[in-house]
Design an enzyme around this catalytic site. Structure first.
Site, PDB file in Angstrom:
ATOM      1  N   ALA A  66       0.867  -1.178   0.000  1.00 53.16           N
ATOM      2  CA  ALA A  66       0.000   0.000   0.000  1.00 53.16           C
ATOM      3  C   ALA A  66       0.902   1.226   0.000  1.00 53.16           C
ATOM      4  O   ALA A  66       2.036   1.167   0.486  1.00 53.16           O
ATOM      5  CB  ALA A  66      -0.879  -0.010   1.245  1.00 53.16           C
ATOM      6  N   GLY A 111       0.641  -5.084   0.647  1.00 53.50           N
ATOM      7  CA  GLY A 111      -0.491  -5.187  -0.274  1.00 53.50           C
ATOM      8  C   GLY A 111      -0.119  -5.834  -1.598  1.00 53.50           C
ATOM      9  O   GLY A 111      -0.976  -6.423  -2.269  1.00 53.50           O
ATOM     10  N   GLU A 114      -0.336  -9.413  -0.886  1.00 52.72           N
ATOM     11  CA  GLU A 114      -1.765  -9.724  -0.699  1.00 52.72           C
ATOM     12  C   GLU A 114      -2.502  -9.750  -2.042  1.00 52.72           C
ATOM     13  O   GLU A 114      -3.391 -10.576  -2.260  1.00 52.72           O
ATOM     14  CB  GLU A 114      -2.391  -8.702   0.255  1.00 52.72           C
ATOM     15  CG  GLU A 114      -1.888  -8.886   1.688  1.00 52.72           C
ATOM     16  CD  GLU A 114      -2.227  -7.709   2.593  1.00 52.72           C
ATOM     17  OE1 GLU A 114      -1.889  -6.558   2.223  1.00 52.72           O
ATOM     18  OE2 GLU A 114      -2.838  -7.926   3.642  1.00 52.72           O
ATOM     19  N   GLU A 134       4.280  -5.178   7.279  1.00 50.06           N
ATOM     20  CA  GLU A 134       3.454  -4.181   7.984  1.00 50.06           C
ATOM     21  C   GLU A 134       3.840  -4.023   9.441  1.00 50.06           C
ATOM     22  O   GLU A 134       3.719  -2.942  10.018  1.00 50.06           O
ATOM     23  CB  GLU A 134       1.961  -4.568   7.894  1.00 50.06           C
ATOM     24  CG  GLU A 134       1.346  -4.411   6.509  1.00 50.06           C
ATOM     25  CD  GLU A 134       1.493  -5.638   5.623  1.00 50.06           C
ATOM     26  OE1 GLU A 134       2.294  -6.546   5.954  1.00 50.06           O
ATOM     27  OE2 GLU A 134       0.804  -5.689   4.594  1.00 50.06           O
TER      28      GLU A 134
HETATM   29  N1  COA Z   1       4.593   3.264  -0.568  1.00 45.83           N
HETATM   30  C1  COA Z   1       4.990   4.431  -1.109  1.00 45.83           C
HETATM   31  N2  COA Z   1       6.177   4.569  -1.743  1.00 45.83           N
HETATM   32  C2  COA Z   1       6.974   3.487  -1.828  1.00 45.83           C
HETATM   33  C3  COA Z   1       6.620   2.246  -1.280  1.00 45.83           C
HETATM   34  C4  COA Z   1       5.360   2.153  -0.626  1.00 45.83           C
HETATM   35  N3  COA Z   1       4.926   1.008  -0.112  1.00 45.83           N
HETATM   36  N4  COA Z   1       7.622   1.372  -1.510  1.00 45.83           N
HETATM   37  C5  COA Z   1       8.557   2.050  -2.193  1.00 45.83           C
HETATM   38  N5  COA Z   1       8.180   3.323  -2.386  1.00 45.83           N
HETATM   39  C6  COA Z   1       8.894   4.402  -3.064  1.00 45.83           C
HETATM   40  C7  COA Z   1      10.063   4.933  -2.253  1.00 45.83           C
HETATM   41  O1  COA Z   1       9.615   5.892  -1.306  1.00 45.83           O
HETATM   42  C8  COA Z   1      10.914   5.535  -3.328  1.00 45.83           C
HETATM   43  O2  COA Z   1      10.341   6.763  -3.741  1.00 45.83           O
HETATM   44  P1  COA Z   1      11.296   8.077  -3.948  1.00 45.83           P
HETATM   45  O3  COA Z   1      12.250   7.664  -5.033  1.00 45.83           O
HETATM   46  O4  COA Z   1      10.323   9.142  -4.364  1.00 45.83           O
HETATM   47  O5  COA Z   1      11.971   8.287  -2.635  1.00 45.83           O
HETATM   48  C9  COA Z   1      10.731   4.559  -4.488  1.00 45.83           C
HETATM   49  O6  COA Z   1       9.507   3.892  -4.243  1.00 45.83           O
HETATM   50  C10 COA Z   1      11.839   3.536  -4.599  1.00 45.83           C
HETATM   51  O7  COA Z   1      11.925   2.861  -3.356  1.00 45.83           O
HETATM   52  P2  COA Z   1      13.306   2.684  -2.525  1.00 45.83           P
HETATM   53  O8  COA Z   1      12.944   2.458  -1.097  1.00 45.83           O
HETATM   54  O9  COA Z   1      14.222   3.817  -2.836  1.00 45.83           O
HETATM   55  O10 COA Z   1      13.874   1.367  -3.205  1.00 45.83           O
HETATM   56  P3  COA Z   1      14.878   0.316  -2.543  1.00 45.83           P
HETATM   57  O11 COA Z   1      15.315  -0.580  -3.651  1.00 45.83           O
HETATM   58  O12 COA Z   1      15.934   1.012  -1.764  1.00 45.83           O
HETATM   59  O13 COA Z   1      13.994  -0.517  -1.497  1.00 45.83           O
HETATM   60  C11 COA Z   1      12.027  -1.746  -0.795  1.00 45.83           C
HETATM   61  C12 COA Z   1      12.958  -1.342  -1.969  1.00 45.83           C
HETATM   62  C13 COA Z   1      10.851  -2.485  -1.385  1.00 45.83           C
HETATM   63  C14 COA Z   1      12.796  -2.687   0.164  1.00 45.83           C
HETATM   64  C15 COA Z   1      11.582  -0.488  -0.034  1.00 45.83           C
HETATM   65  O14 COA Z   1      11.069   0.444  -0.986  1.00 45.83           O
HETATM   66  C16 COA Z   1      10.487  -0.728   0.983  1.00 45.83           C
HETATM   67  O15 COA Z   1      10.783  -1.250   2.047  1.00 45.83           O
HETATM   68  N6  COA Z   1       9.250  -0.336   0.675  1.00 45.83           N
HETATM   69  C17 COA Z   1       8.142  -0.419   1.599  1.00 45.83           C
HETATM   70  C18 COA Z   1       7.659  -1.842   1.718  1.00 45.83           C
HETATM   71  C19 COA Z   1       6.538  -1.926   2.724  1.00 45.83           C
HETATM   72  O16 COA Z   1       6.701  -1.684   3.904  1.00 45.83           O
HETATM   73  N7  COA Z   1       5.359  -2.277   2.230  1.00 45.83           N
HETATM   74  C20 COA Z   1       4.179  -2.480   3.061  1.00 45.83           C
HETATM   75  C21 COA Z   1       3.357  -1.264   3.050  1.00 45.83           C
HETATM   76  S1  COA Z   1       1.873  -1.547   4.008  1.00 45.83           S
END
Ligand code: COA
Length: 260
Positions: A66, A111, A114, A134
């Site tokens: 999400a 999500g 999911e 989460e």
């Molecule tokens: N919601 C909003 N933005 C997200 C996102 C999310 N769930 N996951 C990634 N992004 C965005 C980042 O903020 C970043 O945006 P920016 O370039 O404007 O700063 C972009 O996507 C790239 O992500 P980044 O974190 O830089 O990539 P990474 O390769 O370093 O890490 C992940 C990848 C997937 C490990 C990391 O993005 C992450 O942990 N995301 C969240 C996962 C999560 O907790 N999901 C559950 C949500 S309920």
């Protein structure tokens, strides 16, 4: 069925649906959820669609969950509505009556995981990673993860993944039964579409009936499930496609199913 954040293309009975927010790792914001809902409702009404493949844009992610920016604004009251909305969209996919395959091309987190679990099958790139992180945000999975993950991998492993927030790679996801198949990243889409085309050539009413009968299995007793199976089986025996399938077998020719 075209949208800035969701791309849809229908070819030879297969609808290819692509989550398209690659700069945000295809995070599911309100606009994308709305587009998913309207697209899947349109697919449900479109008799030409016999199978669906859903994937993510870009090389890195299926969907990283999400949208955390939107999520961060939720209160106790709006959070419940937020979860119910995602659940409604994913249940629509699960109950579509047309097979939906998630082609998981990278991160499938929160999500994103999911969404993949609401699909009927999951084919993964060898680079894919799955998880329910989460817990690290101080919440629980809200788009069906607490219900679908235990059904796919068993209660003990689901609790481990949901409590730890740890990710598993594609090989481990295959071992756990979370995904059906794993392909090299470059081959994932081609192989998934090929499989979907195979489904699209089968009798659509029988496909729908298979989904209907097997989906009962997770929700009811064996006795009730068998009762429902016999009823759905009987329904398929009344179709023209059943007559065509059996006649084609006896005449030693390929069946040409009409969907009637
Ligand atoms: N919601 C909003 N933005 C997200 C996102 C999310 N769930 N996951 C990634 N992004 C965005 C980042 O903020 C970043 O945006 P920016 O370039 O404007 O700063 C972009 O996507 C790239 O992500 P980044 O974190 O830089 O990539 P990474 O390769 O370093 O890490 C992940 C990848 C997937 C490990 C990391 O993005 C992450 O942990 N995301 C969240 C996962 C999560 O907790 N999901 C559950 C949500 S309920």
């Amino acid at each position: 069925m075209q949208n800035d954040v969701l791309l849809t293309e229908i070819t030879n009975g297969v609808a290819m649906v692509t989550l398209h927010r690659p700069d945000k790792l295809n995070a599911l914001n309100g606009e994308l959820l709305e587009a998913l809902e309207s697209t899947f409702l349109a697919i449900q009404r479109d008799d030409s669609v016999r199978a669906v493949v859903i994937t993510g844009s870009g090389p890195k992610a299926f969907a990283a969950g999400a949208d955390i920016g939107e999520l961060s604004k939720q209160s106790a009251h709006s959070g419940r509505i937020f979860a119910e909305r995602g659940q409604r969209v994913f249940s629509l996919i699960e109950r579509l009556g047309i097979p939906v395959i998630a082609a998981v091309n990278g991160f499938a987190l929160g999500g994103g995981c999911e969404l993949a679990m609401a699909c009927h099958m999951r084919f993964a790139a060898d680079s894919a990673r799955f998880g329910q992180p989460e817990i690290n945000l101080g919440i629980i999975p809200g788009y069906g993860g607490t219900q679908r993950l235990p059904r796919l991998v068993g209660m003990s492993k689901a609790i481990e993944l949901i409590l730890s927030g740890e990710m598993v790679d594609a090989a481990e996801a295959l071992r756990l039964g979370l995904v059906n198949r794993v392909y090299p990243h470059a081959e994932l889409l081609e192989k998934t579409i090929e499989f979907a085309k195979g489904l699209a050539a089968k009798a659509p009413l029988a496909l729908r009936a298979c989904l209907e009968a097997t989906q009962i299995a997770g929700d009811t007793s064996v006795l009730e499930g068998l009762h429902a199976e016999a009823s759905v089986f009987g329904r398929t025996c009344g179709t023209q496609d059943f007559a065509e399938g059996t006649t084609a077998f006896l005449e030693k020719r390929p069946a040409a199913f009409s969907g009637c």
